[in-house]
Scaffold this active site. Structure first.
Site, PDB file in Angstrom:
ATOM      1  N   GLY A  12      34.440  18.631   6.642  1.00 31.67           N
ATOM      2  CA  GLY A  12      33.716  18.240   5.434  1.00 31.67           C
ATOM      3  C   GLY A  12      33.903  19.162   4.244  1.00 31.67           C
ATOM      4  CG  LEU A  15      43.261  18.537   0.550  1.00 34.57           C
ATOM      5  CD1 LEU A  15      43.168  19.319  -0.738  1.00 34.57           C
ATOM      6  CD2 LEU A  15      44.615  18.748   1.200  1.00 34.57           C
ATOM      7  CE1 TYR A 127      47.621  18.575  12.359  1.00 37.73           C
ATOM      8  CE2 TYR A 127      49.309  17.111  11.489  1.00 37.73           C
ATOM      9  CZ  TYR A 127      48.035  17.643  11.428  1.00 37.73           C
ATOM     10  OH  TYR A 127      47.179  17.236  10.438  1.00 37.73           O
ATOM     11  CG  ASN A 156      53.351  16.078   2.055  1.00 38.52           C
ATOM     12  OD1 ASN A 156      53.739  15.212   2.838  1.00 38.52           O
ATOM     13  ND2 ASN A 156      53.806  17.316   2.068  1.00 38.52           N
ATOM     14  CG  HIS A 170      50.422  21.188   3.956  1.00 35.64           C
ATOM     15  ND1 HIS A 170      51.435  20.543   4.608  1.00 35.64           N
ATOM     16  CD2 HIS A 170      49.332  21.100   4.745  1.00 35.64           C
ATOM     17  CE1 HIS A 170      50.973  20.070   5.747  1.00 35.64           C
ATOM     18  NE2 HIS A 170      49.693  20.391   5.860  1.00 35.64           N
ATOM     19  CG  ASP A 259      65.776  22.349   2.470  1.00 37.07           C
ATOM     20  OD1 ASP A 259      64.990  22.911   1.673  1.00 37.07           O
ATOM     21  OD2 ASP A 259      66.959  22.096   2.202  1.00 37.07           O
TER      22      ASP A 259
END
Ligand code: GDP
Length: 303
Positions: A12, A15, A127, A156, A170, A259
């Protein structure tokens, strides 16, 4: 939200979670990896709706260095939350997946029918599998128990309240933090990889609005992809961050760093057919808001 019932948001303070209207938001104070703690929370709060955003997350760095932890924490959190929803009469659950659930060999654009058709990318398979299993668990619970639980797959996400960790975050929050420090310390701004990979970014507040709509309106077993379907090279993100931070120094591309996947465009046609007039925040505007927030909250934000 239209439906006025009590809503619990896991993750909560994160993001997306922090953008959602709800009665109760829980963060790391509840160890959702523990089924007893998780169930106690549900028994006490008796939510009618649950938006499950909590996850152990990281960008390329975090996922690659802590594979065991990423698998265990995520599979436990998801399994416990979904089972606690079922046992405690939760009517609506919106569970967050991620685009990393898709196979590395998927054909583009990514569509939900491909989720289980091959191994995820090697950099984040623990994940990814944990998230795939959340989709499986919800599908099974819909079939056996007739529960109207749904899943969403955002691309994303970036925005205020992200984790701005330099190595484990990230790409957007890490680069904002790196650029901020480079400006402050008068050093070069080092970016991983070639800048050529493409990503689809979505602003956290847009995801919040879409999630509230999903809670009230989306009933399908198919995960709903939340995406702008607009691909942006990492180089363009770097240019925008440099512009908003007003960084005047040198940008260095660190080719020794990975990358990752070159691109992973997604198909947002289902979302657009449901919400044809939805207006996404532009990357320029969203980055400005995120950077302003980061600068204002530098001392206290997650990093
Ligand atoms: P992904 O989208 O799941 O692959 O992971 P990220 O959100 O971490 O995006 C990774 C992309 O951004 C890759 O092309 C990286 O090489 C690039 N990148 C550039 N600088 C950074 C950085 O500081 N952190 C991260 N996580 N990625 C970076």
């Amino acid at each position: 939200m239209k439906n006025n019932m009590s809503t619990l948001v896991t993750g909560g303070n994160g993001l997306v979670g922090s953008t959602l209207e709800c009665d109760l938001r829980v963060g790391s104070e509840f160890d959702l990896r523990n089924p007893i703690i998780c169930d106690r929370l549900f028994k006490k709060e008796k939510p009618v709706n649950v938006i499950h955003c909590a996850a152990k997350v990281g960008g390329l760095g975090g996922n690659m260095n802590k594979k065991g932890e990423f698998f265990y924490d995520n599979i436990m959190i998801n399994t416990n939350v979904i089972e606690s929803c079922r046992k405690n009469g939760v009517v609506r659950l919106v569970c967050f997946l991620s685009t990393c659930v898709f196979p590395d060999s998927a054909t583009y654009p990514l569509t939900t029918s491909q989720i289980h058709l091959g191994e995820p990318h090697n950099s984040n398979y623990p994940y990814a599998y944990a998230k795939r299993m959340a989709e499986v668990q919800i599908r099974a619970y819909r079939e056996q128990y007739g529960l109207n639980y749904v899943t969403v797959i955002p691309t994303n996400i970036y925005g205020p309240n992200d984790n701005f960790n330099l190595d484990g975050g990230h790409v957007i929050p890490s680069l904002i933090h790196k650029c901020y420090l480079a400006k402050k310390n008068g050093t070069e701004f080092r970016v991983w990889g070639s800048g050529k990979p493409l990503r689809e970014f979505i602003f956290s507040k847009d995801v919040g609005k879409l999630t509230e709509w999903v809670l009230d309106n989306y009933n399908d077993v198919e995960p709903l992809i939340l995406s702008t379907s607009k691909e942006v090279p990492i180089k363009e993100v770097v240019d925008l961050i440099v512009k908003h931070i007003k960084f005047m120094g040198v940008v260095v591309w660190d080719y020794d760093k990975p990358d990752g996947q070159f691109r992973k465009p997604s198909d947002n046609s289902e979302l657009m057919s449901l919400l044809p007039n939805f207006e996404f925040t532009s990357l320029d505007e969203g980055l400005k808001e995120t950077i302003d927030w980061f600068v204002d909250n530098y001392e206290t934000c997650r990093k």
